[in-house]
Design an enzyme around this catalytic site. Structure first.
Site, PDB file in Angstrom:
ATOM      1  N   SER A 147     -17.015  17.545   0.827  1.00  0.00           N
ATOM      2  CA  SER A 147     -16.359  17.394   2.121  1.00  0.00           C
ATOM      3  C   SER A 147     -17.046  18.161   3.255  1.00  0.00           C
ATOM      4  O   SER A 147     -17.664  19.208   3.054  1.00  0.00           O
ATOM      5  CB  SER A 147     -14.927  17.897   1.963  1.00  0.00           C
ATOM      6  N   GLY A 170       0.833  -1.208   0.000  1.00  0.00           N
ATOM      7  CA  GLY A 170       0.000   0.000   0.000  1.00  0.00           C
ATOM      8  C   GLY A 170       0.862   1.250   0.000  1.00  0.00           C
ATOM      9  O   GLY A 170       1.746   1.407   0.842  1.00  0.00           O
ATOM     10  N   GLY A 171       0.586   2.119  -0.957  1.00  0.00           N
ATOM     11  CA  GLY A 171       1.383   3.348  -1.096  1.00  0.00           C
ATOM     12  C   GLY A 171       0.547   4.583  -0.859  1.00  0.00           C
ATOM     13  O   GLY A 171       0.824   5.649  -1.404  1.00  0.00           O
ATOM     14  N   GLY A 172      -0.515   4.463  -0.025  1.00  0.00           N
ATOM     15  CA  GLY A 172      -1.253   5.658   0.412  1.00  0.00           C
ATOM     16  C   GLY A 172      -0.504   6.303   1.565  1.00  0.00           C
ATOM     17  O   GLY A 172       0.687   6.004   1.808  1.00  0.00           O
ATOM     18  N   LEU A 173      -1.174   7.146   2.316  1.00  0.00           N
ATOM     19  CA  LEU A 173      -0.473   7.864   3.394  1.00  0.00           C
ATOM     20  C   LEU A 173       0.107   6.917   4.431  1.00  0.00           C
ATOM     21  O   LEU A 173       1.233   7.114   4.906  1.00  0.00           O
ATOM     22  CB  LEU A 173      -1.431   8.856   4.056  1.00  0.00           C
ATOM     23  N   ALA A 174      -0.641   5.865   4.792  1.00  0.00           N
ATOM     24  CA  ALA A 174      -0.142   4.943   5.813  1.00  0.00           C
ATOM     25  C   ALA A 174       1.090   4.209   5.307  1.00  0.00           C
ATOM     26  O   ALA A 174       2.101   4.092   6.021  1.00  0.00           O
ATOM     27  CB  ALA A 174      -1.238   3.954   6.208  1.00  0.00           C
ATOM     28  N   HIS A 185     -21.239   8.874   4.800  1.00  0.00           N
ATOM     29  CA  HIS A 185     -21.006  10.328   4.892  1.00  0.00           C
ATOM     30  C   HIS A 185     -22.284  11.057   4.487  1.00  0.00           C
ATOM     31  O   HIS A 185     -22.933  10.690   3.508  1.00  0.00           O
ATOM     32  CB  HIS A 185     -19.855  10.720   3.956  1.00  0.00           C
ATOM     33  N   ARG A 206     -20.783  12.407  11.655  1.00  0.00           N
ATOM     34  CA  ARG A 206     -21.393  12.015  10.382  1.00  0.00           C
ATOM     35  C   ARG A 206     -22.562  11.058  10.524  1.00  0.00           C
ATOM     36  O   ARG A 206     -23.527  11.134   9.772  1.00  0.00           O
ATOM     37  CB  ARG A 206     -20.316  11.384   9.508  1.00  0.00           C
TER      38      ARG A 206
HETATM   39  C1  LIG Z   1     -13.478  11.412  -0.848  1.00  0.00           C
HETATM   40  C2  LIG Z   1     -12.796  11.235   0.470  1.00  0.00           C
HETATM   41  C3  LIG Z   1     -12.286  12.331   1.138  1.00  0.00           C
HETATM   42  C4  LIG Z   1     -11.634  12.170   2.360  1.00  0.00           C
HETATM   43  N1  LIG Z   1     -11.162  13.277   3.013  1.00  0.00           N
HETATM   44  C5  LIG Z   1     -10.553  13.107   4.217  1.00  0.00           C
HETATM   45  C6  LIG Z   1     -10.061  14.235   4.937  1.00  0.00           C
HETATM   46  O1  LIG Z   1     -10.164  15.373   4.508  1.00  0.00           O
HETATM   47  N2  LIG Z   1      -9.468  14.009   6.135  1.00  0.00           N
HETATM   48  C7  LIG Z   1      -9.318  12.759   6.655  1.00  0.00           C
HETATM   49  O2  LIG Z   1      -8.764  12.612   7.733  1.00  0.00           O
HETATM   50  N3  LIG Z   1      -9.755  11.671   5.959  1.00  0.00           N
HETATM   51  C8  LIG Z   1     -10.355  11.812   4.767  1.00  0.00           C
HETATM   52  N4  LIG Z   1     -10.806  10.717   4.101  1.00  0.00           N
HETATM   53  C9  LIG Z   1     -10.395   9.364   4.540  1.00  0.00           C
HETATM   54  C10 LIG Z   1      -8.935   9.110   4.093  1.00  0.00           C
HETATM   55  O3  LIG Z   1      -8.757   9.634   2.806  1.00  0.00           O
HETATM   56  C11 LIG Z   1      -8.552   7.642   4.065  1.00  0.00           C
HETATM   57  O4  LIG Z   1      -8.956   6.986   5.229  1.00  0.00           O
HETATM   58  C12 LIG Z   1      -7.051   7.486   3.910  1.00  0.00           C
HETATM   59  O5  LIG Z   1      -6.573   8.240   2.829  1.00  0.00           O
HETATM   60  C13 LIG Z   1      -6.664   6.025   3.739  1.00  0.00           C
HETATM   61  O6  LIG Z   1      -5.272   5.972   3.538  1.00  0.00           O
HETATM   62  P1  LIG Z   1      -4.522   4.581   3.520  1.00  0.00           P
HETATM   63  O7  LIG Z   1      -3.079   4.872   3.374  1.00  0.00           O
HETATM   64  O8  LIG Z   1      -4.947   3.742   4.655  1.00  0.00           O
HETATM   65  O9  LIG Z   1      -5.078   3.859   2.208  1.00  0.00           O
HETATM   66  P2  LIG Z   1      -5.169   4.349   0.679  1.00  0.00           P
HETATM   67  O10 LIG Z   1      -4.776   5.744   0.484  1.00  0.00           O
HETATM   68  O11 LIG Z   1      -6.509   3.896   0.215  1.00  0.00           O
HETATM   69  O12 LIG Z   1      -4.063   3.481  -0.014  1.00  0.00           O
HETATM   70  C14 LIG Z   1      -4.217   2.078  -0.184  1.00  0.00           C
HETATM   71  C15 LIG Z   1      -3.008   1.563  -0.924  1.00  0.00           C
HETATM   72  O13 LIG Z   1      -3.070   0.146  -0.962  1.00  0.00           O
HETATM   73  C16 LIG Z   1      -2.801  -0.308  -2.267  1.00  0.00           C
HETATM   74  N5  LIG Z   1      -3.459  -1.603  -2.416  1.00  0.00           N
HETATM   75  C17 LIG Z   1      -4.726  -1.942  -2.083  1.00  0.00           C
HETATM   76  N6  LIG Z   1      -4.937  -3.240  -2.356  1.00  0.00           N
HETATM   77  C18 LIG Z   1      -3.778  -3.731  -2.843  1.00  0.00           C
HETATM   78  C19 LIG Z   1      -3.348  -4.998  -3.314  1.00  0.00           C
HETATM   79  N7  LIG Z   1      -4.161  -6.063  -3.328  1.00  0.00           N
HETATM   80  N8  LIG Z   1      -2.083  -5.132  -3.780  1.00  0.00           N
HETATM   81  C20 LIG Z   1      -1.227  -4.058  -3.792  1.00  0.00           C
HETATM   82  N9  LIG Z   1      -1.589  -2.847  -3.358  1.00  0.00           N
HETATM   83  C21 LIG Z   1      -2.837  -2.689  -2.893  1.00  0.00           C
HETATM   84  C22 LIG Z   1      -3.321   0.783  -3.173  1.00  0.00           C
HETATM   85  O14 LIG Z   1      -2.692   0.738  -4.431  1.00  0.00           O
HETATM   86  C23 LIG Z   1      -2.915   2.025  -2.375  1.00  0.00           C
HETATM   87  O15 LIG Z   1      -1.581   2.350  -2.658  1.00  0.00           O
HETATM   88  C24 LIG Z   1     -11.498  10.873   2.906  1.00  0.00           C
HETATM   89  C25 LIG Z   1     -12.029   9.766   2.249  1.00  0.00           C
HETATM   90  C26 LIG Z   1     -12.700   9.946   1.049  1.00  0.00           C
HETATM   91  C27 LIG Z   1     -13.325   8.744   0.407  1.00  0.00           C
END
Ligand SMILES: Cc1cc2nc3c(=O)[nH]c(=O)nc-3n(C[C@H](O)[C@H](O)[C@H](O)COP(=O)(O)OP(=O)(O)OC[C@H]3O[C@@H](n4cnc5c(N)ncnc54)[C@H](O)[C@@H]3O)c2cc1C
Length: 665
Positions: free
Chosen positions: A253, A12-16, A239, A300
């Site tokens: 938002s 996973g390459g999101g924020l976490a 939401h 929410r």
């Molecule tokens: C529209 C929207 C707006 C939001 N705004 C806010 C906000 O303003 N403030 C706030 O606190 N929260 C907000 N949230 C919530 C927040 O965005 C998410 O909870 C957070 O970004 C999740 O981050 P993450 O790193 O956990 O996962 P993600 O950012 O979802 O990243 C998941 C990663 O896992 C990878 N992945 C998934 N499955 C696989 C697999 N099988 N194999 C390889 N890679 C995989 C993906 O490619 C990705 O890189 C919002 C949510 C939404 C839907």
């Protein structure tokens, strides 16, 4: 003794995932980072409104880290684990400082301080933001830091690789993963001494949601099928303010309300005048009237239920399922801060929300539940503003956010720990980055103390899993059945949305559980429209559908068995919170023999803040009420919602590992 340098895999390459990669690489352990999409396209890029933390300006208003913690627990209806929330909220100011130094362009006041906006579940301004594209700014900043480590050879990126299965050794310890290159379709094993799942939410089990369409929950479901437990899978956030679309729902938002946007419907049912022709006295600002302290910024789940009920009672716009979200009265400079979302509305709906109220309705948005994790606790030195005993996680402990499978961790949205039964707006980004930066150190510590590194394990262990995944692909590619996986997904999504979102009843959910069983049988009889062996998205989707169905089953069964109402989980057949029976984590374990979830319950400790009724100061008013009441947004702490001090010191919970056997091997 280890003969090769240990490695950590981050999926996973999101924020976490990025925060974890940076932290672990910085500590000296090489990281292999996997993402289905380029990391800058991870769902985190869509986050809009902001990230919570107290700062010196909030502090001057009487706010503190303790109050941030208290709001988070009250918002979560006390289903959250308190020590991790203590640390998350107390580290938040430092995290914002660090992000600022990493180049995040936070909005500033005219004095040059970081600006703050209000967000749901708080009477204070404590949300830092970058216009209405906060997630993008944070993600790009952490991506830059990751690239630095990549250039130095400490991080290796595998973009477009899909995680398929965790590799477990004979002792049930996680030793790596199996992944597939979704361009060449090659399936390979990767060795690691610890694996962090940072794979985000599971919105796609509901068909459409505000999450990105890649948020299927399949990666978490695969771990669940391999033996990892799920925690509170029934806790799904809807939401209140979204716009439906053909492909997905788009979020408007909470920042719109944080900046002064107002939710309303015409006071008279069936009033078909244009919204701009309806005078103020004939508008029903139902959230402001019913929740005088919090107004439009109630959490929410509450706003969603109120909108849902108002529409059910026939007050929706045009008699339908829509209410107005109005920012048209705000000054131009305030609207400018919301450009990021107002442009989305204009593009997808066609109206200019700067002039005309937006039409919105609730949509599935976030998963509070996810993979079950543990942690170790320790007493902390209280900081100014702390109102009771200070207990957090033991810094650097290898068990922090480890699942029940040793060596397998869950960070970010896929981790169930922080948000209980409802997540407060702008707390998710914080929990993702906190997991990566704080708990990443624990993962590094685990792998530096391994007796038997993955590099020395026999190939046969990994080959077994490669064959398992190749067999699945072969089966799916050769299937000549009659069902289309996309149609099955649509049916599952509609059923889950109807049965298991805003209002959940035993009868409706039991019916949905039966439908899921049918869909599961039909899934065994599918046919792919594309069976080529190059960039086959059809195959990836069909494979994920099998996993989504299992996740959906756990969500439904957990919802059926939680016979109470708590936060986002609203059961009209059990309308009260029932602490005696259900102040507990719902744990879903996969029974592979029966191919079904088994639900068990575990007490939730409350060492910091005792549970209290969660009312947000509601008063009963109707559309016919004589006059609109103005929201008293200047309410002082200690009013409805805020805890006074904990009445007594509670016992420390899980001084080592919450009583679970999770020793690093
Ligand atoms: C529209 C929207 C707006 C939001 N705004 C806010 C906000 O303003 N403030 C706030 O606190 N929260 C907000 N949230 C919530 C927040 O965005 C998410 O909870 C957070 O970004 C999740 O981050 P993450 O790193 O956990 O996962 P993600 O950012 O979802 O990243 C998941 C990663 O896992 C990878 N992945 C998934 N499955 C696989 C697999 N099988 N194999 C390889 N890679 C995989 C993906 O490619 C990705 O890189 C919002 C949510 C939404 C839907």
């Amino acid at each position: 003794m280890a003969t090769k340098q240990p490695r950590v895999i981050v999926v996973g390459g999101g924020l976490a995932g990025l925060a974890a990669s940076v932290r672990i690489a910085e500590a000296g352990t090489p990281v292999d980072l996997f993402s289905m999409v380029p990391v800058r396209r991870s769902h985190s890029v869509c986050a809009q409104g902001g990230i919570n933390a107290t700062n010196e300006v909030a502090r001057q208003q009487g706010y503190s880290e303790w109050m941030h913690m208290d709001e988070t627990l009250y918002g979560g209806d006390f289903l959250n684990h308190q020590p991790p929330v203590y640390d998350m909220t107390h580290w938040a100011p430092r995290i914002i400082d660090l992000l600022d130094r990493a180049g995040v362009p936070f909005n500033r006041t005219s004095e040059g301080r970081r600006d703050l906006r209000k967000f749901g579940g708080s009477l204070f301004k404590r949300t830092h933001f970058s216009g209405a594209t906060t997630g993008q700014q944070l993600l790009y900043a952490l991506d830059e830091q990751t690239r630095r480590h990549e250039a130095e050879g400490h991080v290796t990126k595998y973009e477009f690789w899909e995680f398929l299965w965790p590799v477990l050794d004979d002792d049930g310890v996680c030793r790596g993963i199996i992944a597939q290159d979704m361009r060449t379709m090659e399936i390979r094993s990767f060795r690691a001494d610890a694996v962090i799942m940072a794979t985000g939410g599971c919105g796609a089990i509901f068909g459409k949601s505000t999450m990105s369409v890649i948020c299927t929950g399949a990666a978490a479901a695969r771990c669940y099928r391999a033996g990892a437990w799920l925690g509170n899978p029934e806790m799904i956030q809807v939401h209140p303010t979204a716009i439906p679309g053909e492909d997905k729902c788009r979020l408007m938002s909470e920042s719109a309300r944080g900046e002064g946007g107002r939710v309303w419907v015409p006071r008279k049912q069936g009033d078909d005048r244009k919204p701009t022709d309806i005078p103020d006295a004939e508008r029903w600002y139902f959230l402001e009237e019913r929740y005088p302290a919090y107004g439009n910024l109630v959490p929410r789940d509450i706003a969603t239920r109120e909108i849902f009920n108002v529409c059910q009672e026939g007050y929706g716009v045009g008699g339908g399922n829509m209410v107005y979200l109005d920012v048209s009265h705000l000054p131009d400079e305030t609207k400018h801060k919301l450009d990021g979302i107002l442009e989305i509305y204009e593009k997808f709906v066609g109206d200019n929300p700067r002039k005309v109220p937006m039409k919105i309705f609730p949509a599935v948005h976030y998963s509070m539940g996810g993979m079950y994790t543990i942690y170790a606790t320790e007493e902390k030195k209280p900081v100014e503003g702390d109102e009771g005993q200070a207990i957090g996680m033991k810094f650097g402990d290898p068990t922090n956010m480890q699942t029940n499978i040793p060596g397998l961790y869950a960070f970010g949205e896929v981790n169930y720990q922080y948000h209980g039964a409802t997540r407060l707006g702008a707390n998710a980004l914080l929990s993702c980055i906190f997991d990566g930066l704080y708990c990443g150190l624990g993962t590094h510590n685990r792998v530096t103390n391994m007796d038997k590194p993955a590099a020395e394990l026999p190939d046969s262990l990994y080959n077994k899993y490669i064959e398992q995944e190749q067999a699945k692909v072969k089966h799916l590619s050769e299937a000549q059945g009659k069902h289309n996986p996309y149609e099955l997904h649509e049916r599952m999504g509609s059923e889950m949305t109807a049965a298991c979102t805003v209002v959940k009843t035993e009868e409706r959910m039991t019916k949905a559980y039966g439908v899921l069983r049918e869909i599961k049988e039909q899934y065994e009889d599918i046919r792919l429209s594309d069976t080529t062996s190059w960039t086959n998205a059809n195959l990836g989707f069909a494979r994920a559908l099998g996993d989504m169905i299992r996740y959906a089953e756990a969500t439904l069964l957990g919802s059926i068995e939680r016979k109470e109402s708590r936060g986002s989980h609203y059961r009209p057949d059990y309308p009260e919170r029932d602490d005696a029976k259900f102040h507990k984590t719902c744990i879903a374990k996969y029974d592979s023999a029966g191919d079904k979830p088994i639900i068990e319950w575990e007490d939730v400790p409350c060492p910091l803040v005792p549970p209290r009724a969660r009312t947000y100061g509601k008063v009963e008013v109707s559309a016919e009420s004589a006059a609109s009441k103005q929201a008293d947004l200047d309410n002082k702490p200690g009013g409805e919602g805020y805890s006074q001090r904990p009445s007594e010191t509670s016992p420390v919970y899980g001084t080592e590992t919450n009583g679970k056997d999770a020793s690093a091997s």
